[in-house]
Scaffold this active site. Structure first.
Site, PDB file in Angstrom:
ATOM      1  N   HIS A   1     -44.730  12.791  45.757  1.00  0.00           N
ATOM      2  CA  HIS A   1     -46.085  13.316  45.557  1.00  0.00           C
ATOM      3  C   HIS A   1     -47.011  12.136  45.293  1.00  0.00           C
ATOM      4  O   HIS A   1     -46.635  11.167  44.655  1.00  0.00           O
ATOM      5  CB  HIS A   1     -46.120  14.277  44.352  1.00  0.00           C
ATOM      6  CG  HIS A   1     -47.335  15.135  44.345  1.00  0.00           C
ATOM      7  ND1 HIS A   1     -48.535  14.696  43.860  1.00  0.00           N
ATOM      8  CD2 HIS A   1     -47.537  16.387  44.815  1.00  0.00           C
ATOM      9  CE1 HIS A   1     -49.436  15.654  44.003  1.00  0.00           C
ATOM     10  NE2 HIS A   1     -48.863  16.688  44.575  1.00  0.00           N
TER      11      HIS A   1
ATOM     12  N   ASP B   1     -43.268  22.398  46.855  1.00  0.00           N
ATOM     13  CA  ASP B   1     -42.894  22.908  48.175  1.00  0.00           C
ATOM     14  C   ASP B   1     -41.388  22.974  48.374  1.00  0.00           C
ATOM     15  O   ASP B   1     -40.898  23.685  49.236  1.00  0.00           O
ATOM     16  CB  ASP B   1     -43.510  22.017  49.264  1.00  0.00           C
ATOM     17  CG  ASP B   1     -45.018  22.126  49.242  1.00  0.00           C
ATOM     18  OD1 ASP B   1     -45.666  21.154  48.798  1.00  0.00           O
ATOM     19  OD2 ASP B   1     -45.531  23.196  49.580  1.00  0.00           O
TER      20      ASP B   1
HETATM   21  C1  SDX Z   1     -48.458  18.916  48.531  1.00  0.00           C
HETATM   22  O1  SDX Z   1     -52.148  16.137  46.804  1.00  0.00           O
HETATM   23  C2  SDX Z   1     -51.660  17.228  46.339  1.00  0.00           C
HETATM   24  O2  SDX Z   1     -51.894  17.613  45.199  1.00  0.00           O
HETATM   25  C3  SDX Z   1     -50.819  18.023  47.307  1.00  0.00           C
HETATM   26  C4  SDX Z   1     -50.173  19.288  46.769  1.00  0.00           C
HETATM   27  C5  SDX Z   1     -51.205  20.319  46.413  1.00  0.00           C
HETATM   28  O3  SDX Z   1     -50.880  21.214  45.625  1.00  0.00           O
HETATM   29  O4  SDX Z   1     -52.302  20.301  47.015  1.00  0.00           O
HETATM   30  O5  SDX Z   1     -49.407  18.970  45.623  1.00  0.00           O
HETATM   31  C6  SDX Z   1     -49.262  19.915  47.804  1.00  0.00           C
HETATM   32  O6  SDX Z   1     -48.897  18.484  49.556  1.00  0.00           O
HETATM   33  C7  SDX Z   1     -47.162  18.415  47.941  1.00  0.00           C
HETATM   34  C8  SDX Z   1     -46.522  17.280  48.793  1.00  0.00           C
HETATM   35  C9  SDX Z   1     -45.773  17.957  49.929  1.00  0.00           C
HETATM   36  N1  SDX Z   1     -45.365  16.953  50.928  1.00  0.00           N
HETATM   37  C10 SDX Z   1     -44.045  16.677  51.118  1.00  0.00           C
HETATM   38  O7  SDX Z   1     -43.127  17.148  50.448  1.00  0.00           O
HETATM   39  C11 SDX Z   1     -43.785  15.762  52.298  1.00  0.00           C
HETATM   40  C12 SDX Z   1     -42.786  14.663  51.886  1.00  0.00           C
HETATM   41  N2  SDX Z   1     -43.481  13.775  50.947  1.00  0.00           N
HETATM   42  C13 SDX Z   1     -44.101  12.581  51.451  1.00  0.00           C
HETATM   43  O8  SDX Z   1     -44.639  12.693  52.726  1.00  0.00           O
HETATM   44  C14 SDX Z   1     -44.941  11.845  50.404  1.00  0.00           C
HETATM   45  O9  SDX Z   1     -44.205  11.800  49.264  1.00  0.00           O
HETATM   46  C15 SDX Z   1     -46.332  12.342  50.085  1.00  0.00           C
HETATM   47  C16 SDX Z   1     -47.181  12.457  51.314  1.00  0.00           C
HETATM   48  C17 SDX Z   1     -46.285  13.652  49.402  1.00  0.00           C
HETATM   49  C18 SDX Z   1     -46.963  11.304  49.156  1.00  0.00           C
HETATM   50  O10 SDX Z   1     -47.088  10.152  49.874  1.00  0.00           O
HETATM   51  P1  SDX Z   1     -47.860   8.860  49.267  1.00  0.00           P
HETATM   52  O11 SDX Z   1     -48.347   9.089  47.899  1.00  0.00           O
HETATM   53  O12 SDX Z   1     -48.844   8.417  50.271  1.00  0.00           O
HETATM   54  O13 SDX Z   1     -46.711   7.858  49.052  1.00  0.00           O
HETATM   55  P2  SDX Z   1     -46.158   6.952  50.175  1.00  0.00           P
HETATM   56  O14 SDX Z   1     -46.085   7.730  51.444  1.00  0.00           O
HETATM   57  O15 SDX Z   1     -46.927   5.668  50.154  1.00  0.00           O
HETATM   58  O16 SDX Z   1     -44.663   6.710  49.690  1.00  0.00           O
HETATM   59  C19 SDX Z   1     -44.403   5.754  48.661  1.00  0.00           C
HETATM   60  C20 SDX Z   1     -43.018   5.256  48.994  1.00  0.00           C
HETATM   61  C21 SDX Z   1     -42.892   4.825  50.452  1.00  0.00           C
HETATM   62  O17 SDX Z   1     -41.900   3.803  50.497  1.00  0.00           O
HETATM   63  P3  SDX Z   1     -42.456   2.236  50.550  1.00  0.00           P
HETATM   64  O18 SDX Z   1     -43.387   2.139  51.743  1.00  0.00           O
HETATM   65  O19 SDX Z   1     -43.155   2.005  49.213  1.00  0.00           O
HETATM   66  O20 SDX Z   1     -41.196   1.434  50.710  1.00  0.00           O
HETATM   67  O21 SDX Z   1     -42.071   6.327  48.825  1.00  0.00           O
HETATM   68  C22 SDX Z   1     -41.462   6.640  50.069  1.00  0.00           C
HETATM   69  C23 SDX Z   1     -42.317   6.024  51.165  1.00  0.00           C
HETATM   70  O22 SDX Z   1     -41.516   5.663  52.273  1.00  0.00           O
HETATM   71  N3  SDX Z   1     -41.458   8.103  50.166  1.00  0.00           N
HETATM   72  C24 SDX Z   1     -40.431   8.820  50.636  1.00  0.00           C
HETATM   73  C25 SDX Z   1     -40.851  10.163  50.510  1.00  0.00           C
HETATM   74  N4  SDX Z   1     -42.091  10.207  49.991  1.00  0.00           N
HETATM   75  C26 SDX Z   1     -42.472   8.928  49.796  1.00  0.00           C
HETATM   76  N5  SDX Z   1     -39.228   8.449  51.148  1.00  0.00           N
HETATM   77  C27 SDX Z   1     -38.426   9.487  51.523  1.00  0.00           C
HETATM   78  N6  SDX Z   1     -38.730  10.804  51.426  1.00  0.00           N
HETATM   79  C28 SDX Z   1     -39.945  11.172  50.929  1.00  0.00           C
HETATM   80  N7  SDX Z   1     -40.246  12.464  50.830  1.00  0.00           N
END
Ligand code: SDX
Length: 425
Positions: free
Chosen positions: A306, A363
């Protein structure tokens, strides 16, 4: 005004004093509105460190796993309130008196029907259209039916538009499902609760009496509460930006629905179920966890991580409990839940996920609960949109009520070509 300042030293310029403001909770903010005169912009793609507005609706502390709606903790509301009362709280800023709530509830339950002409609108879609595609279309189309509530400068127009959206979203959502399975639309039943009415419109058929299952009704009401609002997330920021131009509320909510559809946002619950089905069995989990950690593999564990929560998502805690209640009550032995529970255990113990603070989010469990309730995967994000409509509308209203509201218009760092001349022919 503020007695705290940040001093910015820029090459060849006098130091710039930027005021620091404190809210009632959370991070202080540095007011950079005067920065433009220095010839500099700030640069923050994805808005990781940018406060786009001032708001009193929802507070999140990602490190502590705290979520408050108008000061009330989400688990307090989930276990003691109901979705319509949370709607009143988000929209009006305080819990209603008994009389205020009765009036609010009556108004919501008596705007649930649609203009009958809208039914024809559904006929234009293919039967196999994704319900979210239908929702983006029909919600935007409400602008064509409710001309009397498009004047956003008129407070009573804003209020009736808010009621129409809160009331009609379940009807529109259930119709998008019925249309996709070729069943007749069910009219709303105003004798039922908001959640019960939605379940009846989803699963009722004209030729049989539909009895609302109280366990499913309670689970649906909790799901609606848990997804109601979440500060300046992508879809809410989309609604605010659309509303800042003066666009009508139906068009703004349609824009929010479009943004929510993305798998990184509200589409994650559907994507999470697809992932669990792709994993299939517990013994294949390590293969997918390895892929999630592989920088060269775009695969991510849907339902994990998140932008804000770097601790547990308090909604996920409530949703996990609801998930087990529904599965126990319905005596469902869902192998996908076994995969989900084992994936949760492995991920929470894995150094990669611990280091990156990737916890299960709301989710992760909502998809399993909805599946247990017999709701098809393509409807998961539609239900998220039904719930989040009150959050979108509350932020839209708060923005328009704020004095000096301006159109949102970010700038950029330009890295394209310059000084090219069109070739002589
Ligand atoms: C919702 O914003 C909100 O409040 C949203 C929400 C709401 O109520 O409105 O809470 C609802 O959207 C919840 C989130 C649902 N999405 C998912 O479950 C999809 C999977 N999650 C990711 O796509 C991700 O975690 C995000 C999009 C939710 C957050 O991404 P960020 O904050 O932009 O973080 P990032 O992508 O920069 O990741 C940081 C690191 C990265 O590694 P590095 O580049 O630092 O090496 O963490 C890793 C990412 O690769 N990472 C993951 C991961 N999520 C982040 N690696 C594996 N699996 C994951 N799910």
């Amino acid at each position: 005004m503020s007695d705290k300042v940040a001093i910015l030293h820029l090459p060849g310029q006098d130091p710039v004093e930027l005021p620091i403001f404190s809210g009632t909770a959370g991070n202080d903010v540095i007011d950079i509105r005067s920065l433009g005169k220095t010839g500099y912009f700030t640069y923050d793609p994805g808005f990781l460190a940018t406060a786009s507005c001032e708001s009193a609706i929802t507070f999140i502390d990602g490190d502590e796993g705290i979520l408050l709606h108008r000061g009330y903790a989400i688990d307090d509301l989930a276990y003691k309130s109901d979705y319509l009362e949370v709607c009143y709280l988000l929209l009006n800023g305080q819990l209603p008196s008994e009389k205020e709530f009765a009036k609010f509830k009556h108004t919501v339950l008596h705007h649930t029907m649609l203009h009958e002409q809208l039914v024809a609108f559904y006929r234009g879609f293919r039967r196999d259209s994704h319900p979210m595609a239908i929702m983006v279309g029909v919600v935007g189309a409400l602008s064509a039916f409710y001309h009397d509530s498009l004047d956003i400068t008129n407070e009573s127009c804003r209020e009736i538009a808010a009621f129409r959206l809160i009331s009609k979203m379940p009807t529109l959502a259930a119709m998008s499902y019925k249309y996709s399975i070729g069943q007749p639309f069910m009219y709303p039943d105003n004798t039922l609760s908001y959640a019960g009415n939605f379940l009846k419109m989803m699963f009722g058929i004209p030729c049989e009496q539909y009895v609302v299952n109280p366990v499913l009704e309670s689970a649906m009401d909790k799901i609606l509460i848990l997804h109601a609002d979440h500060e300046q997330n992508a879809s809410t920021s989309t609604v605010r930006l659309a509303g800042s131009s003066g666009a009508n509320p139906f068009a703004c909510i349609a824009a929010g629905i479009a943004s929510l559809w993305g798998p990184a946002h509200g589409g994650a619950n559907e994507a999470c179920l697809e992932m669990l089905e792709e994993i299939g069995t517990v013994d294949r989990i390590p293969e997918f966890v390895a892929r999630a950690k592989d920088k060269d593999d775009p695969f991510r564990l849907m339902g994990f991580g998140h932008r804000v929560y770097k601790n547990h998502d308090p909604r996920a805690t409530v949703m996990r409990k609801t998930c087990h209640e529904v599965l126990d009550d319905l005596k469902i032995d869902d192998p996908l839940l076994d995969v989900a529970m084992e994936l949760e255990r492995i991920a929470l113990e894995d150094p990669y996920f611990i280091e990156k603070k990737l916890y299960p989010n709301v989710d992760f469990y909502s998809g399993i609960v909805l599946r247990a309730m017999g709701i098809p995967r393509t409807m998961f994000t539609v239900i998220f949109a039904v719930s989040r409509t009150i959050g979108w509308i509350s932020h839209w209203k708060e923005m328009l009520d704020q004095p000096g509201q301006k159109i949102g218009r970010p700038r950029q760092m330009y890295t394209g070509e310059v000084d090219l001349h069109y070739p002589e022919k």
